[in-house]
Motif scaffolding. Structure first.
Motif, PDB file in Angstrom:
ATOM      1  N   GLN A  66       0.828  -1.216   0.000  1.00 26.88           N
ATOM      2  CA  GLN A  66       0.000   0.000   0.000  1.00 26.88           C
ATOM      3  C   GLN A  66       0.861   1.264   0.000  1.00 26.88           C
ATOM      4  O   GLN A  66       0.461   2.300  -0.530  1.00 26.88           O
ATOM      5  CB  GLN A  66      -0.931   0.050   1.227  1.00 26.88           C
ATOM      6  CG  GLN A  66      -2.034  -1.006   1.263  1.00 26.88           C
ATOM      7  CD  GLN A  66      -1.504  -2.419   1.546  1.00 26.88           C
ATOM      8  OE1 GLN A  66      -0.483  -2.602   2.193  1.00 26.88           O
ATOM      9  NE2 GLN A  66      -2.183  -3.419   0.991  1.00 26.88           N
ATOM     10  N   ALA A  67       2.032   1.171   0.576  1.00 27.01           N
ATOM     11  CA  ALA A  67       2.909   2.349   0.631  1.00 27.01           C
ATOM     12  C   ALA A  67       3.316   2.802  -0.769  1.00 27.01           C
ATOM     13  O   ALA A  67       3.723   3.955  -0.972  1.00 27.01           O
ATOM     14  CB  ALA A  67       4.152   2.032   1.455  1.00 27.01           C
ATOM     15  N   LEU A  68       3.171   1.913  -1.749  1.00 21.61           N
ATOM     16  CA  LEU A  68       3.564   2.275  -3.120  1.00 21.61           C
ATOM     17  C   LEU A  68       2.419   2.912  -3.906  1.00 21.61           C
ATOM     18  O   LEU A  68       2.624   3.386  -5.032  1.00 21.61           O
ATOM     19  CB  LEU A  68       4.069   1.030  -3.870  1.00 21.61           C
ATOM     20  CG  LEU A  68       5.288   0.339  -3.249  1.00 21.61           C
ATOM     21  CD1 LEU A  68       5.660  -0.904  -4.051  1.00 21.61           C
ATOM     22  CD2 LEU A  68       6.478   1.298  -3.193  1.00 21.61           C
ATOM     23  N   ASP A  69       1.211   2.908  -3.306  1.00 17.61           N
ATOM     24  CA  ASP A  69       0.061   3.501  -4.001  1.00 17.61           C
ATOM     25  C   ASP A  69       0.373   4.943  -4.396  1.00 17.61           C
ATOM     26  O   ASP A  69       0.881   5.721  -3.585  1.00 17.61           O
ATOM     27  CB  ASP A  69      -1.188   3.494  -3.092  1.00 17.61           C
ATOM     28  CG  ASP A  69      -1.774   2.085  -2.973  1.00 17.61           C
ATOM     29  OD1 ASP A  69      -1.299   1.192  -3.709  1.00 17.61           O
ATOM     30  OD2 ASP A  69      -2.661   1.895  -2.129  1.00 17.61           O
ATOM     31  N   GLY A  70       0.077   5.286  -5.617  1.00 19.16           N
ATOM     32  CA  GLY A  70       0.261   6.672  -6.066  1.00 19.16           C
ATOM     33  C   GLY A  70       1.666   6.970  -6.570  1.00 19.16           C
ATOM     34  O   GLY A  70       1.929   8.051  -7.087  1.00 19.16           O
ATOM     35  N   ALA A  97       5.852   1.286 -17.530  1.00 23.68           N
ATOM     36  CA  ALA A  97       5.724   2.133 -16.332  1.00 23.68           C
ATOM     37  C   ALA A  97       4.663   1.532 -15.400  1.00 23.68           C
ATOM     38  O   ALA A  97       4.851   1.456 -14.179  1.00 23.68           O
ATOM     39  CB  ALA A  97       5.341   3.558 -16.732  1.00 23.68           C
ATOM     40  N   HIS A  98       3.569   1.076 -15.988  1.00 21.54           N
ATOM     41  CA  HIS A  98       2.512   0.444 -15.187  1.00 21.54           C
ATOM     42  C   HIS A  98       3.022  -0.842 -14.528  1.00 21.54           C
ATOM     43  O   HIS A  98       2.788  -1.085 -13.341  1.00 21.54           O
ATOM     44  CB  HIS A  98       1.299   0.149 -16.091  1.00 21.54           C
ATOM     45  CG  HIS A  98       0.239  -0.649 -15.411  1.00 21.54           C
ATOM     46  ND1 HIS A  98      -0.572  -0.137 -14.412  1.00 21.54           N
ATOM     47  CD2 HIS A  98      -0.121  -1.946 -15.563  1.00 21.54           C
ATOM     48  CE1 HIS A  98      -1.393  -1.084 -13.993  1.00 21.54           C
ATOM     49  NE2 HIS A  98      -1.141  -2.188 -14.664  1.00 21.54           N
ATOM     50  N   LEU A  99       3.752  -1.644 -15.324  1.00 16.27           N
ATOM     51  CA  LEU A  99       4.252  -2.919 -14.795  1.00 16.27           C
ATOM     52  C   LEU A  99       5.236  -2.725 -13.637  1.00 16.27           C
ATOM     53  O   LEU A  99       5.307  -3.561 -12.732  1.00 16.27           O
ATOM     54  CB  LEU A  99       4.960  -3.711 -15.903  1.00 16.27           C
ATOM     55  CG  LEU A  99       4.079  -4.504 -16.867  1.00 16.27           C
ATOM     56  CD1 LEU A  99       4.957  -5.217 -17.897  1.00 16.27           C
ATOM     57  CD2 LEU A  99       3.229  -5.527 -16.118  1.00 16.27           C
ATOM     58  N   ILE A 100       5.986  -1.637 -13.652  1.00 16.66           N
ATOM     59  CA  ILE A 100       6.936  -1.405 -12.555  1.00 16.66           C
ATOM     60  C   ILE A 100       6.169  -1.341 -11.227  1.00 16.66           C
ATOM     61  O   ILE A 100       6.562  -1.953 -10.227  1.00 16.66           O
ATOM     62  CB  ILE A 100       7.752  -0.108 -12.784  1.00 16.66           C
ATOM     63  CG1 ILE A 100       8.702  -0.296 -13.966  1.00 16.66           C
ATOM     64  CG2 ILE A 100       8.529   0.277 -11.525  1.00 16.66           C
ATOM     65  CD1 ILE A 100       9.395   0.991 -14.425  1.00 16.66           C
ATOM     66  N   GLY A 101       5.038  -0.599 -11.224  1.00 15.27           N
ATOM     67  CA  GLY A 101       4.231  -0.493 -10.003  1.00 15.27           C
ATOM     68  C   GLY A 101       3.681  -1.852  -9.585  1.00 15.27           C
ATOM     69  O   GLY A 101       3.729  -2.218  -8.400  1.00 15.27           O
ATOM     70  N   VAL A 102       3.178  -2.600 -10.568  1.00 13.37           N
ATOM     71  CA  VAL A 102       2.570  -3.906 -10.258  1.00 13.37           C
ATOM     72  C   VAL A 102       3.639  -4.880  -9.726  1.00 13.37           C
ATOM     73  O   VAL A 102       3.449  -5.550  -8.706  1.00 13.37           O
ATOM     74  CB  VAL A 102       1.888  -4.496 -11.516  1.00 13.37           C
ATOM     75  CG1 VAL A 102       1.347  -5.892 -11.227  1.00 13.37           C
ATOM     76  CG2 VAL A 102       0.776  -3.574 -12.004  1.00 13.37           C
ATOM     77  N   MET A 103       4.777  -4.945 -10.423  1.00 18.51           N
ATOM     78  CA  MET A 103       5.828  -5.887 -10.019  1.00 18.51           C
ATOM     79  C   MET A 103       6.423  -5.502  -8.655  1.00 18.51           C
ATOM     80  O   MET A 103       6.730  -6.360  -7.831  1.00 18.51           O
ATOM     81  CB  MET A 103       6.952  -5.944 -11.065  1.00 18.51           C
ATOM     82  CG  MET A 103       6.559  -6.538 -12.394  1.00 18.51           C
ATOM     83  SD  MET A 103       5.949  -8.231 -12.257  1.00 18.51           S
ATOM     84  CE  MET A 103       4.258  -8.002 -12.728  1.00 18.51           C
ATOM     85  N   ALA A 104       6.560  -4.179  -8.428  1.00 21.51           N
ATOM     86  CA  ALA A 104       7.110  -3.730  -7.138  1.00 21.51           C
ATOM     87  C   ALA A 104       6.154  -4.114  -6.003  1.00 21.51           C
ATOM     88  O   ALA A 104       6.592  -4.619  -4.959  1.00 21.51           O
ATOM     89  CB  ALA A 104       7.339  -2.216  -7.161  1.00 21.51           C
ATOM     90  N   SER A 105       4.850  -3.915  -6.207  1.00 22.06           N
ATOM     91  CA  SER A 105       3.875  -4.264  -5.160  1.00 22.06           C
ATOM     92  C   SER A 105       3.913  -5.759  -4.885  1.00 22.06           C
ATOM     93  O   SER A 105       3.864  -6.202  -3.734  1.00 22.06           O
ATOM     94  CB  SER A 105       2.448  -3.885  -5.593  1.00 22.06           C
ATOM     95  OG  SER A 105       2.382  -2.513  -5.784  1.00 22.06           O
ATOM     96  N   ARG A 106       3.998  -6.561  -5.950  1.00 18.80           N
ATOM     97  CA  ARG A 106       4.046  -8.020  -5.762  1.00 18.80           C
ATOM     98  C   ARG A 106       5.305  -8.433  -4.996  1.00 18.80           C
ATOM     99  O   ARG A 106       5.271  -9.318  -4.152  1.00 18.80           O
ATOM    100  CB  ARG A 106       4.016  -8.733  -7.116  1.00 18.80           C
ATOM    101  CG  ARG A 106       2.646  -8.677  -7.757  1.00 18.80           C
ATOM    102  CD  ARG A 106       2.640  -9.516  -9.028  1.00 18.80           C
ATOM    103  NE  ARG A 106       1.383  -9.334  -9.743  1.00 18.80           N
ATOM    104  CZ  ARG A 106       1.132  -9.819 -10.944  1.00 18.80           C
ATOM    105  NH1 ARG A 106       2.054 -10.515 -11.574  1.00 18.80           N
ATOM    106  NH2 ARG A 106      -0.031  -9.607 -11.521  1.00 18.80           N
ATOM    107  N   ALA A 107       6.423  -7.775  -5.351  1.00 21.32           N
ATOM    108  CA  ALA A 107       7.681  -8.128  -4.682  1.00 21.32           C
ATOM    109  C   ALA A 107       7.601  -7.772  -3.194  1.00 21.32           C
ATOM    110  O   ALA A 107       8.021  -8.554  -2.336  1.00 21.32           O
ATOM    111  CB  ALA A 107       8.856  -7.406  -5.349  1.00 21.32           C
ATOM    112  N   VAL A 108       7.028  -6.609  -2.878  1.00 25.54           N
ATOM    113  CA  VAL A 108       6.917  -6.206  -1.472  1.00 25.54           C
ATOM    114  C   VAL A 108       6.026  -7.193  -0.717  1.00 25.54           C
ATOM    115  O   VAL A 108       6.366  -7.645   0.389  1.00 25.54           O
ATOM    116  CB  VAL A 108       6.344  -4.768  -1.361  1.00 25.54           C
ATOM    117  CG1 VAL A 108       6.015  -4.415   0.078  1.00 25.54           C
ATOM    118  CG2 VAL A 108       7.346  -3.763  -1.934  1.00 25.54           C
TER     119      VAL A 108
END
Ligand SMILES: Cc1cc2nc3c(=O)[nH]c(=O)nc-3n(C[C@H](O)[C@H](O)[C@H](O)COP(=O)(O)OP(=O)(O)OC[C@H]3O[C@@H](n4cnc5c(N)ncnc54)[C@H](O)[C@@H]3O)c2cc1C
Length: 264
Positions: free
Chosen positions: A225-229, A249-260
Motif C-alpha cells: 500500500q505504501a507504493l500507491d500513487g 511504467a505500469h508494470l513497474i508499479g505492479v511488479m514492485a507491489s508483488r515483490a513487497v
C-alpha cells in the motif's frame, strides 16, 4: 563465424595474461550470449579465452552474512543451491526464472553481470541487494558497476571473479517475462538491507536502475500500500513490439507491489 585463437587457461592469472596480450580478446563463460554474437558475426575477436577450466571461478560460499558466488557458477546451480535458498531465497528464485533449462545450465552469473543486458535478471539482484562485484583487479560496489546499455565499468582486460551478496533481512523478485525469451519485460527486486530499503528495476530502461521514491516510501512503511500513487514517467523507459513505455511504467508499479507482498 570468423576465425579466432581458442585458449583454455587453468587459472585467473593465466586468463588475465592471455586477455592482456590479445589484440582483441573475449572471455567465454556459458557462451549463451557470446556464441550467438560470434555466429552472427557481430564480434570478431582475435582470441577467445574460455573460463570453464578455471576451478577457482566456480562455486558458492556462505560466510557469515555474505553469499559469494563464483563468476562461472551456472544459474541452475544458484537456483538449486540449498545454501542460497536458505540465506537469500529471492536470489535462488530469480536464478530459477532465467530463460529455460538449457540457458540456466550454461549461462553464468559472471557472464550475466558483465554482459549487462538491459532485460537480464541478475543486475536487479546485484543492485537491490547492494552486492559487490569482485574482479581480478578490484572490488566494485553495485551502485558503481552498471553504467548503460550492455555497459559496465569493467575494463577491457578485467575479469569478474565473483559476486558477493550481503544477506538481506527480507527480499523478493517479481518478474513479468517476455513470453518467448523469458527475459524481463519488467523485473523488480525489493530488498531490505543493512543500508536500508533498495528497489531495482530491470527490463524497463536502457540499464537497471533504482527507484528512490519507492525506497523512501518503503523505508517508512514496508507494505504494498505504501507504493500507491507512486508512478514513473514513461519518458525514458523502453518501448518496443513487446510493450510500450507506458505499459512498462505500469508494470513497474505492479511488479514492485508483488515483490513487497512476497518479501513480507
Ligand atoms: C534464449 C535465451 C534466453 C535467455 N533468457 C534470460 C532471462 O530470462 N534472464 C536473464 O537474465 N538472462 C537470460 N539469458 C542470458 C543468459 O542467461 C546469460 O546470463 C547470458 O547469456 C550471459 O552469460 P554467459 O555465461 O552465457 O556469458 P557469455 O555468453 O559466455 O559471455 C557474455 C559476455 O560476458 C563476458 N564475460 C563472460 N564472463 C565474464 C567474466 N567472468 N568476466 C568478464 N567478462 C565476462 C564475455 O566476454 C561476453 O562479452 C538468456 C539467453 C538466451 C540465449
Amino acid at each position: 563465424m570468423h576465425d579466432f585463437s581458442y585458449h583454455r587457461p587453468s587459472n585467473v592469472a593465466e586468463a588475465a595474461s592471455l586477455l592482456a596480450g590479445a589484440e582483441d580478446g573475449k572471455l567465454l563463460a556459458g557462451g549463451q550470449t557470446l556464441i550467438p554474437t560470434l555466429k552472427l558475426r557481430l564480434a570478431r575477436p582475435s582470441d577467445v579465452i574460455d573460463l570453464s577450466g578455471i576451478a577457482e571461478l566456480s562455486g558458492i560460499k556462505v560466510d557469515g552474512g555474505t553469499v559469494t558466488i563464483g563468476a562461472t557458477t551456472r544459474h541452475a546451480d544458484v537456483a538449486s543451491s540449498a545454501e542460497v535458498r536458505e540465506a537469500i531465497p529471492a536470489l535462488a528464485a530469480l536464478a530459477e526464472m532465467i530463460g529455460d533449462p538449457q540457458v540456466r545450465n550454461s549461462g553464468s552469473i559472471g557472464g550475466a553481470v558483465a554482459n549487462n543486458d538491459p532485460a537480464a535478471d541478475y543486475p536487479a539482484a546485484v543492485l537491490a541487494l547492494d552486492a559487490t562485484v569482485e574482479t581480478n583487479k578490484r572490488t566494485i560496489a553495485a551502485d558503481d558497476f552498471f553504467t548503460g546499455i550492455f555497459e559496465t565499468v569493467l575494463e577491457a582486460d578485467e575479469i569478474v571473479t565473483a559476486v558477493s551478496f550481503p544477506v538481506p533481512s527480507r527480499a523478493a523478485y517479481s518478474k513479468f517475462p517476455q513470453p518467448a525469451s523469458r527475459f524481463a519485460l519488467v523485473g523488480v527486486m525489493v530488498a531490505e538491507t543493512g543500508g536500508g530499503v533498495r528497489v531495482a528495476v530491470t527490463g524497463a530502461g536502457a540499464c537497471v536502475f533504482r527507484v528512490a521514491a519507492m525506497e523512501s516510501a518503503l523505508s517508512s512503511d514496508f507494505s504494498a500500500q505504501a507504493l500507491d500513487g507512486i508512478s514513473l514517467p514513461p519518458d525514458e523507459l523502453n518501448s518496443d513490439i513487446h510493450g510500450s513505455a507506458e505499459y512498462r511504467a505500469h508494470l513497474i508499479g505492479v511488479m514492485a507491489s508483488r515483490a513487497v507482498a512476497a518479501a513480507g
